[in-house]
Design an enzyme around this catalytic site. Structure first.
Site, PDB file in Angstrom:
ATOM      1  CE1 TYR A 235      66.132 -17.821  50.310  1.00 25.63           C
ATOM      2  CE2 TYR A 235      66.326 -18.684  48.078  1.00 25.63           C
ATOM      3  CZ  TYR A 235      66.901 -18.110  49.194  1.00 25.63           C
ATOM      4  OH  TYR A 235      68.239 -17.818  49.183  1.00 25.63           O
TER       5      TYR A 235
ATOM      6  CB  SER B 139      69.797 -15.907  46.150  1.00 27.89           C
ATOM      7  OG  SER B 139      69.793 -17.142  45.488  1.00 27.89           O
TER       8      SER B 139
ATOM      9  CE  LYS C  65      67.589 -14.292  50.260  1.00 22.71           C
ATOM     10  NZ  LYS C  65      68.055 -13.621  51.487  1.00 22.71           N
TER      11      LYS C  65
END
Ligand code: WQD
Length: 341
Positions: A153, A128, A157
């Site tokens: 989150y 991302s 990544k």
């Protein structure tokens, strides 16, 4: 066993389902692993209606290592894995970080473990633009320094990218491509598959669609006092079908050889403000979007958009779907969702 099979974890989700369609249209056969935690078995019918082919499917959580072993034993001939399966709600990850680390990291580690055990050589990983934080200069290239993630989150990544780099270094039999997505929006033009947010949408596009459908009274626009041309946050919104095609290009490129880890930004290269997107949606659909300006959302960066030249050069991939078509597809899907409720 089909020589061109790809295992797609999280293949029932928003990006995974569109990627399954793109893979099948490109001649791959797809085997989906998905725990259905944020998706619906009916997605298989949508994929079938578009492509005429029903992908293989097993309900499985990637953190279940014995279940993973049973699947990979049968599919050892797969040419590669595309790993989407992960939790993705930024706010939820801040309140429940352990759930995010446990799920997103264990799932990835199991995928890498099984690829090593069964000699499956090619991995495409769903990363991302969140790994860049608020960059010091725009547009962002793959060499732009990463900033500390502001959510668990985002951390998963960044950590996922590092775990893959270490695993590939230790096992040169695996090569990997990290795809850093900017903001995917829209749906398949057929209206058969799209995004299905659970509860109140966190993301802008599904929220706009629900306002358009009358499910919500108005859109909250988070801040109009950013240091941007019109004061609204700027993002790089790309069509979900373009994004899906990038995964096919990435898998083909991996299959053509090479070693190590590749990294690509996937975006249009154009920044759009929240207000520009709302205006474009109104123009594309003819539907009015009432809105209120509210305070900034914690953790939002003011502006980010991609330089995606490397993907153009090396993968021969570019975002090509015009924004008005993307917005029309999002609205078509929203009307279908509303009918099916
Ligand atoms: C876009 C813009 C908001 C909702 C996040 C994750 C990213 C990726 C995609 C997950 C921002 C504004 C939004 C609303 C608004 N991951 N907005 N009103 O934050 O760029 O990216 O989702 O799957 O990692 O960080 O996307 O769609 O939430 O927001 O004004 O109701 O819309 O402030 O400027 P974001 P988004």
């Amino acid at each position: 066993m089909n020589q061109k099979e790809v295992i797609v974890t999280g293949g029932m989700g928003y990006i995974g389902s569109h990627t399954t369609v793109a893979l099948q249209n490109a001649g791959y056969s797809v085997f989906i692993l998905d725990n259905l935690s944020n998706s619906d078995i009916g997605v298989l019918d949508g994929i079938y209606r578009i492509t005429g082919v029903r992908p293989g499917f097993k309900k499985l959580d990637c953190t279940d290592i014995s279940g993973m072993r049973r699947v990979f034993e049968k599919h050892y001939n797969a040419v590669g894995v595309i790993h989407f399966a992960a939790h993705k709600a930024v706010g939820e990850s801040v309140s429940n970080p352990l759930m995010y680390y446990r799920n997103n990291l264990n799932g990835l580690i199991n995928v890498l473990d099984m690829m090593g055990t069964f000699d499956i050589p090619n991995l495409v990983f769903s990363s991302s633009a969140t790994v860049y934080g608020q960059p010091d200069s725009l547009p962002v290239t793959e060499d732009t320094p990463l900033k500390p993630a502001t959510s668990a989150y985002g951390q998963t990544k960044v950590m996922g990218e590092n775990i893959i780099a270490d695993a590939v270094r230790a096992n040169p039999g695996i090569r990997a491509t990290l795809l850093r997505y900017f903001n995917p929006i829209g749906a398949h033009p057929s209206g058969q598959i799209g995004e299905r947010p659970n509860g109140v949408p966190n993301n802008l596009m599904p929220y706009i669609c629900q306002v358009a459908a009358g499910q919500r009274e108005y859109l909250n626009i988070f801040g109009n006092d950013y240091d941007t041309p019109d004061g609204y946050c700027v993002r790089d919104y790309l069509d979900i079908n373009d994004l899906a095609d990038a995964h096919v290009a990435a898998m083909r490129h991996l299959q053509s050889g090479g070693s190590g880890v590749n990294v690509y930004n996937l975006g249009t290269g154009r920044g759009q403000s929240v207000m520009q997107l709302v205006d474009a949606f109104q123009r594309a659909t003819g539907v009015n979007i009432p809105y209120k300006i509210t305070s900034r959302r914690a953790g939002d960066v003011s502006s980010i958009y991609a330089n995606a030249d490397r993907a153009a050069r090396e993968l021969n991939w570019r975002a090509v779907v015009p924004l008005h078509e993307t917005l029309a597809s999002a609205w078509r899907w929203q009307k279908k969702l509303a009918k099916s409720k």
